[in-house]
Design an enzyme around this catalytic site. Structure first.
Site, mmCIF file in Angstrom:
data_model
loop_
_atom_site.group_PDB
_atom_site.id
_atom_site.type_symbol
_atom_site.label_atom_id
_atom_site.label_comp_id
_atom_site.label_asym_id
_atom_site.label_seq_id
_atom_site.Cartn_x
_atom_site.Cartn_y
_atom_site.Cartn_z
ATOM 1 N N ASP A 195 0.911 -1.307 -0.095
ATOM 2 C CA ASP A 195 -0.048 0.038 -0.023
ATOM 3 C C ASP A 195 0.616 1.303 0.222
ATOM 4 O OD1 ASP A 195 -2.394 1.222 -0.229
ATOM 5 O OD2 ASP A 195 -2.650 1.489 2.092
ATOM 6 N N HIS B 59 2.154 3.445 -9.208
ATOM 7 C CA HIS B 59 1.961 1.889 -9.207
ATOM 8 C C HIS B 59 3.323 1.643 -10.140
ATOM 9 C CE1 HIS B 59 -2.110 2.101 -7.597
ATOM 10 N NE2 HIS B 59 -2.288 2.829 -8.554
ATOM 11 N N TRP C 13 -12.077 -2.165 -7.741
ATOM 12 C CA TRP C 13 -12.894 -1.976 -8.781
ATOM 13 C C TRP C 13 -13.519 -0.609 -8.794
ATOM 14 C CZ3 TRP C 13 -11.607 -4.513 -12.989
ATOM 15 C CH2 TRP C 13 -11.163 -5.969 -12.810
ATOM 16 N N LEU D 267 10.586 -20.847 -4.925
ATOM 17 C CA LEU D 267 9.517 -19.982 -4.007
ATOM 18 C C LEU D 267 8.352 -19.974 -4.924
ATOM 19 C CD1 LEU D 267 10.916 -16.632 -3.288
ATOM 20 C CD2 LEU D 267 8.781 -16.760 -4.098
HETATM 21 C C1 IPE Z 1 -5.419 -2.763 -0.119
HETATM 22 O O1 IPE Z 1 -5.245 -1.520 -0.242
HETATM 23 C C2 IPE Z 1 -5.532 -3.377 -1.217
HETATM 24 C C3 IPE Z 1 -4.060 -3.729 -2.099
HETATM 25 C C4 IPE Z 1 -2.991 -3.280 -1.636
HETATM 26 C C5 IPE Z 1 -4.133 -4.304 -3.164
HETATM 27 P P1 IPE Z 1 -6.210 -0.229 -0.413
HETATM 28 O O2 IPE Z 1 -5.469 1.107 -0.588
HETATM 29 O O3 IPE Z 1 -7.341 -0.976 -1.394
HETATM 30 O O4 IPE Z 1 -7.142 -0.570 1.107
HETATM 31 P P2 IPE Z 1 -7.672 0.600 1.715
HETATM 32 O O5 IPE Z 1 -8.886 1.122 0.921
HETATM 33 O O6 IPE Z 1 -7.096 1.829 2.266
HETATM 34 O O7 IPE Z 1 -8.465 -0.061 2.831
HETATM 35 C C1 IPE Z 2 -1.550 0.139 -3.648
HETATM 36 O O1 IPE Z 2 -1.307 1.548 -3.456
HETATM 37 C C2 IPE Z 2 -1.988 -0.427 -4.715
HETATM 38 C C3 IPE Z 2 -3.097 -0.808 -5.194
HETATM 39 C C4 IPE Z 2 -4.377 -0.983 -4.254
HETATM 40 C C5 IPE Z 2 -3.328 -1.397 -6.459
HETATM 41 P P1 IPE Z 2 -2.712 2.646 -3.395
HETATM 42 O O2 IPE Z 2 -3.121 2.811 -4.875
HETATM 43 O O3 IPE Z 2 -3.724 2.164 -2.503
HETATM 44 O O4 IPE Z 2 -1.933 3.760 -2.568
HETATM 45 P P2 IPE Z 2 -2.329 4.862 -1.703
HETATM 46 O O5 IPE Z 2 -2.816 3.818 -0.616
HETATM 47 O O6 IPE Z 2 -3.826 5.477 -2.313
HETATM 48 O O7 IPE Z 2 -1.313 5.528 -1.445
HETATM 49 MG MG MG Z 3 -4.102 2.357 -0.558
#
Ligand code: IPE
Ligand code: IPE
Ligand code: MG
Length: 250
Positions: A27, A44, A76, A138
């Site tokens: 995240d 990303h 989504w 792995l």
């Molecule tokens: C969790 O992160 C999902 C992934 C890392 C794929 P999110 O950014 O979607 O989670 P929330 O919305 O902060 O809970």
């Molecule tokens: C995690 O990073 C990647 C995915 C959920 C695809 P985020 O896109 O949630 O990044 P933040 O949390 O908005 O910084």
């Molecule tokens: Mg996030």
């Protein structure tokens, strides 16, 4: 740099007690990009490099299973252009990394509903899973279109169907049997769960499997994550006493 040289610069860990299975909620990509005045997508893209580094660091530590939460069933809800760009990035990454996985003894698995991903990506992923299925060094388990509740519901539905068809009695459903209906069938439960990006929540990840997993939250945004952070997390893990509901014996 050789693995031994890399290891010398990192926080020391006990090689006899590395976690068998590490799961990571990757995240903070969006915030990493925002802090640099860049579009979220650049976060990303940079996150992809962190995946490479982490995979290499896991190999060096002889961690046998790595689960990476890449896209949740709730993701989504993001704007269409971000979802589309993420799918494109995924497609490019699988295409460019497939050979490396094959060559490096890494087995690709997917946890999540592949049928609801764009068909060409699902086909590409199935192809790489097939080509790497005998690899044993792995297991890289990608949680894609993954939701813990969705996973439990599909398990319950299939179990109910098997019971209705007389293949199974309700009494035969125990922990081990139930686990076999999950996407993670055959993988040990994670020993260590890492969430980067500073939030302290699970966000619908591996709800069944993390019953006794050690949780580790760190502030670093995913694109900045690397071997040092992984070693710090494993070090923290090794400093804990796992009791599984029992009492310490020493
Ligand atoms: C969790 O992160 C999902 C992934 C890392 C794929 P999110 O950014 O979607 O989670 P929330 O919305 O902060 O809970
Ligand atoms: C995690 O990073 C990647 C995915 C959920 C695809 P985020 O896109 O949630 O990044 P933040 O949390 O908005 O910084
Ligand atoms: Mg996030």
């Amino acid at each position: 740099m050789k693995a031994s040289e890399r290891a010398a610069a990192l926080p020391a860990i006990d090689p006899t007690r590395v976690p068998q299975h590490v799961a990571i909620i990757m995240d903070g990509n969006g915030r990493w990009a925002r802090e640099r005045g860049l579009p979220r997508m650049e976060g990303h893209r940079a996150g992809r490099e962190a995946v490479r580094r982490t995979l290499e660091a896991c190999r060096d530590l002889a961690i046998g299973n790595l689960t990476l939460y890449a896209f949740s069933t709730e993701n989504w809800r993001r704007p269409n252009d971000e979802v589309e760009a993420l799918m494109l990035l995924l497609r490019e990454s699988v295409a460019s990394e497939a050979e490396e996985l094959v060559k490096n003894g890494i087995r690709l698995r997917i946890s999540g509903d592949l049928d609801r991903l764009p068909p060409e990506i699902a086909a590409q992923l199935r192809d790489v899973m097939g080509r790497t299925r005998h690899n044993e060094r792995l297991v890289l388990n990608f949680a894609l279109n993954y939701g813990g509740r969705a996973e439990l519901l599909q398990a319950v539905r299939r179990l109910a169907r098997d019971v209705a068809n007389g293949l199974l009695t309700p009494e035969a459903i125990d922990d081990a049997r139930f686990s076999r209906y999950l996407y993670t069938d055959g993988l040990p439960d994670p020993d260590l769960l890492i969430r980067t990006g500073g939030e302290q929540r699970i966000s619908n990840f591996l709800l069944w499997q993390i019953a006794y997993t050690e949780l580790y939250f760190c502030e670093v945004y995913w694109p900045d994550f690397g071997a040092v952070h992984l070693h710090e997390a494993v070090q923290a893990y090794q400093s804990r006493r796992r009791r599984f509901g029992g009492v310490d014996d020493g």
